[in-house]
Motif scaffolding. Structure first.
Motif, PDB file in Angstrom:
ATOM      1  N   PHE A  12       0.868  -1.185   0.000  1.00 25.69           N
ATOM      2  CA  PHE A  12       0.000   0.000   0.000  1.00 25.69           C
ATOM      3  C   PHE A  12       0.900   1.228   0.000  1.00 25.69           C
ATOM      4  N   THR A  20       3.697   0.530   2.660  1.00 22.68           N
ATOM      5  CA  THR A  20       3.497  -0.514   3.667  1.00 22.68           C
ATOM      6  C   THR A  20       3.471  -1.840   2.932  1.00 22.68           C
ATOM      7  N   ALA A  22       2.161  -4.855   3.256  1.00 20.50           N
ATOM      8  CA  ALA A  22       1.148  -5.525   4.083  1.00 20.50           C
ATOM      9  C   ALA A  22       1.291  -7.038   3.988  1.00 20.50           C
ATOM     10  N   PRO A  41      -0.373 -10.949  14.833  1.00 17.73           N
ATOM     11  CA  PRO A  41      -0.820  -9.760  15.563  1.00 17.73           C
ATOM     12  C   PRO A  41      -1.550  -8.779  14.649  1.00 17.73           C
ATOM     13  N   SER A  42      -2.203  -7.820  15.261  1.00 15.12           N
ATOM     14  CA  SER A  42      -2.937  -6.805  14.503  1.00 15.12           C
ATOM     15  C   SER A  42      -2.008  -6.111  13.509  1.00 15.12           C
ATOM     16  N   GLY A  43      -2.485  -5.986  12.271  1.00 12.83           N
ATOM     17  CA  GLY A  43      -1.708  -5.284  11.257  1.00 12.83           C
ATOM     18  C   GLY A  43      -0.678  -6.139  10.535  1.00 12.83           C
ATOM     19  N   CYS A  44      -0.678  -7.452  10.776  1.00 18.56           N
ATOM     20  CA  CYS A  44       0.360  -8.298  10.164  1.00 18.56           C
ATOM     21  C   CYS A  44       0.012  -8.712   8.736  1.00 18.56           C
ATOM     22  N   GLY A  45      -1.197  -8.375   8.269  1.00 11.99           N
ATOM     23  CA  GLY A  45      -1.533  -8.670   6.877  1.00 11.99           C
ATOM     24  C   GLY A  45      -2.522  -9.806   6.665  1.00 11.99           C
ATOM     25  N   LYS A  46      -3.211 -10.216   7.721  1.00 11.63           N
ATOM     26  CA  LYS A  46      -4.161 -11.329   7.601  1.00 11.63           C
ATOM     27  C   LYS A  46      -5.319 -10.970   6.678  1.00 11.63           C
ATOM     28  N   SER A  47      -5.983  -9.848   6.977  1.00 15.47           N
ATOM     29  CA  SER A  47      -7.149  -9.469   6.161  1.00 15.47           C
ATOM     30  C   SER A  47      -6.727  -9.164   4.739  1.00 15.47           C
ATOM     31  N   THR A  48      -5.586  -8.517   4.590  1.00 15.06           N
ATOM     32  CA  THR A  48      -5.099  -8.205   3.246  1.00 15.06           C
ATOM     33  C   THR A  48      -4.923  -9.491   2.436  1.00 15.06           C
ATOM     34  N   GLU A 163     -11.979 -13.278  11.136  1.00 19.04           N
ATOM     35  CA  GLU A 163     -12.325 -13.077  12.545  1.00 19.04           C
ATOM     36  C   GLU A 163     -13.830 -13.265  12.784  1.00 19.04           C
TER      37      GLU A 163
HETATM   38  N1  ATP Z   1      -6.267   0.259   2.266  1.00 17.00           N
HETATM   39  C1  ATP Z   1      -5.098   0.361   2.915  1.00 17.00           C
HETATM   40  N2  ATP Z   1      -4.260   1.404   2.693  1.00 17.00           N
HETATM   41  C2  ATP Z   1      -3.083   1.512   3.333  1.00 17.00           C
HETATM   42  N3  ATP Z   1      -2.627   0.618   4.228  1.00 17.00           N
HETATM   43  C3  ATP Z   1      -3.403  -0.436   4.501  1.00 17.00           C
HETATM   44  C4  ATP Z   1      -4.694  -0.614   3.878  1.00 17.00           C
HETATM   45  N4  ATP Z   1      -5.242  -1.759   4.350  1.00 17.00           N
HETATM   46  C5  ATP Z   1      -4.356  -2.261   5.244  1.00 17.00           C
HETATM   47  N5  ATP Z   1      -3.250  -1.469   5.340  1.00 17.00           N
HETATM   48  C6  ATP Z   1      -2.068  -1.715   6.163  1.00 17.00           C
HETATM   49  O1  ATP Z   1      -1.574  -3.000   5.843  1.00 17.00           O
HETATM   50  C7  ATP Z   1      -1.159  -3.697   7.004  1.00 17.00           C
HETATM   51  C8  ATP Z   1      -1.919  -5.001   7.122  1.00 17.00           C
HETATM   52  O2  ATP Z   1      -3.289  -4.735   7.381  1.00 17.00           O
HETATM   53  P1  ATP Z   1      -4.368  -5.885   7.576  1.00 17.00           P
HETATM   54  O3  ATP Z   1      -5.697  -5.249   7.658  1.00 17.00           O
HETATM   55  O4  ATP Z   1      -4.152  -6.920   6.541  1.00 17.00           O
HETATM   56  O5  ATP Z   1      -3.945  -6.464   9.002  1.00 17.00           O
HETATM   57  P2  ATP Z   1      -4.633  -7.611   9.894  1.00 17.00           P
HETATM   58  O6  ATP Z   1      -3.585  -8.623  10.135  1.00 17.00           O
HETATM   59  O7  ATP Z   1      -5.903  -8.044   9.287  1.00 17.00           O
HETATM   60  O8  ATP Z   1      -4.900  -6.827  11.274  1.00 17.00           O
HETATM   61  P3  ATP Z   1      -6.130  -6.939  12.320  1.00 17.00           P
HETATM   62  O9  ATP Z   1      -5.838  -8.138  13.204  1.00 17.00           O
HETATM   63  O10 ATP Z   1      -6.014  -5.661  13.101  1.00 17.00           O
HETATM   64  O11 ATP Z   1      -7.402  -7.060  11.546  1.00 17.00           O
HETATM   65  C9  ATP Z   1      -1.370  -2.740   8.159  1.00 17.00           C
HETATM   66  O12 ATP Z   1      -0.162  -2.077   8.427  1.00 17.00           O
HETATM   67  C10 ATP Z   1      -2.408  -1.779   7.636  1.00 17.00           C
HETATM   68  O13 ATP Z   1      -2.282  -0.523   8.249  1.00 17.00           O
END
Ligand code: ATP
Ligand code: MG
Length: 356
Positions: A12, A20, A22, A41-48, A163
């Protein structure tokens, strides 16, 4: 159906031009019919990662295969996925029946078959008697069941859950966890289950992927990952109470603990991070040579186990031992661990160092 990620990367770029990463060069193969937990952990890229598999986010590079199909450029609705999110996202004005039927409305499924499928899915997830209700008349767990039925009704090739249990209270979460496992087994559908809860992932997954800063740390069955962590991050992420860590030297082939020769290791002399899980400690046999004598700081009884606090190399350490192996008024105890339960990590890279 097998699901394969090849060098999947998502970068991103925000308005100020900083990137980033992701998801960073993720390559995994998920065997057909398995449930894989995506953990970190939160922000590690799971949802991405999940959104790229779903087609809701376009990878920066890398490929996604469903079986032999390269779906990387395919629109989400053509991939054959079922998606379930944390907030159930049901249509509030529609009945349960209509909510589940909805994905079939625009498909060429004959009416009779569609009705039969809705009923089948509703029964599968255990809400077969609630088809006439509106979402507001259901509990959180029941709403999530509807969301799962809706995701399954199109007979997707892959089920993706982000989740799905986070909005439920603790008791319901445990129950739904087992339900999801059962539904996944009964349907045999290849499933990716995102969670940041290590215990949830351990209990539900056939295999788990642990991510940190978008980078795969390990991909293995839960028990293997727990007992044979690839690095310090994985070792610390799994387990409750968490693994103990301490710095220690290996000197003349011996792991040195509290200035005593604790155990011989075929690892080159130097300073390392050592990991020892609380439940892997045991009170040593009288004639054992591989043990360390510690001053007990505190003793707590937790059910059938006893937790003792002490220091190893200046670090506070917790050990869970058999309750009848220490007495409340003991001041010292001699402890040991099986050698394959002593984890030696490189201090710089955190990588586990194999030893016999
Ligand atoms: N649309 C976006 N634009 C910019 N950065 C993004 C975007 N979506 C996610 N990120 C960044 O990418 C990284 C991974 O985000 P992601 O949502 O995949 O994390 P996650 O593991 O699902 O976290 P959580 O447990 O909090 O849901 C994070 O640093 C987030 O800030
Ligand atoms: Mg997320």
């Amino acid at each position: 159906m097998e699901l394969r990620l090849e060098n999947l990367t998502k970068i991103f770029t925000n308005k100020t031009g900083t990137d980033t990463r992701a998801v960073d060069d993720l390559s995994i193969t998920i065997e057909s019919g398995t449930l894989v937990g995506l953990l970190g952990p939160s922000g590690c890229g799971k949802s991405t990662t999940l959104f790229m598999i779903a087609g809701l986010l376009k990878p920066t590079s890398g490929k996604i295969f469903f079986g032999d199909d390269d779906v990387t450029k395919l629109a989400p609705e053509k991939r054959g996925i079922g998606l379930v999110f944390q907030n159930y996202a049901l249509y509030p004005h529609m009945t349960v029946y209509k909510n589940i039927m909805f994905p079939l409305e625009n498909m060429d499924v004959p009416r009779d078959e569609a009705i039969a499928r809705v009923k089948e899915m509703a029964n599968l997830v255990g809400i077969g008697t609630m088809l006439d209700r509106k979402p507001a008349q259901l509990s959180g767990g029941q709403q999530q069941r509807v969301a799962i039925a809706r995701a399954l009704v199109k007979k997707p090739r892959v089920l993706l859950l982000d989740e799905p249990l986070s909005n439920l209270d603790a008791r319901l979460r445990l129950q739904m966890r087992e339900e999801i496992k059962r539904i996944q087994r009964e349907t045999g559908i290849t499933t990716v289950f995102v969670t940041h809860d290590q215990e949830e992932a351990m209990s539900i997954s056939d295999k788990m992927v642990v991510l940190n800063f978008g980078v795969e740390q390990q991909y293995a069955a839960p028990q293997i990952m727990y007992n044979e962590p690839a690095n310090l991050f994985v070792a610390k992420f799994l387990g409750n109470p968490p693994i103990n860590t301490l710095e220690a030297d290996i000197k003349n082939g011996y792991l040195m603990i509290n200035d005593q020769k604790f155990m011989k290791f075929n690892v080159k002399d130097g300073s390392y991070m050592i990991g020892m899980r609380p439940e892997h400690f045991r009170v040593a046999e009288k004639n054992s040579e591989e043990k360390v004598k510690v001053d007990i700081k505190e003793i707590f009884h937790v059910g059938r186990d006893t937790m003792i606090h002490f220091e190893l190399n200046g670090q506070n350490i917790r050990a869970l031992v058999d309750s009848d192996s220490v007495e409340d008024n003991d001041n010292t105890v001699e402890l040991t661990l099986r050698r394959n339960r002593i984890y030696i990590f490189d201090k710089d890279t955190g990588k586990v160092i194999d030893h016999d």
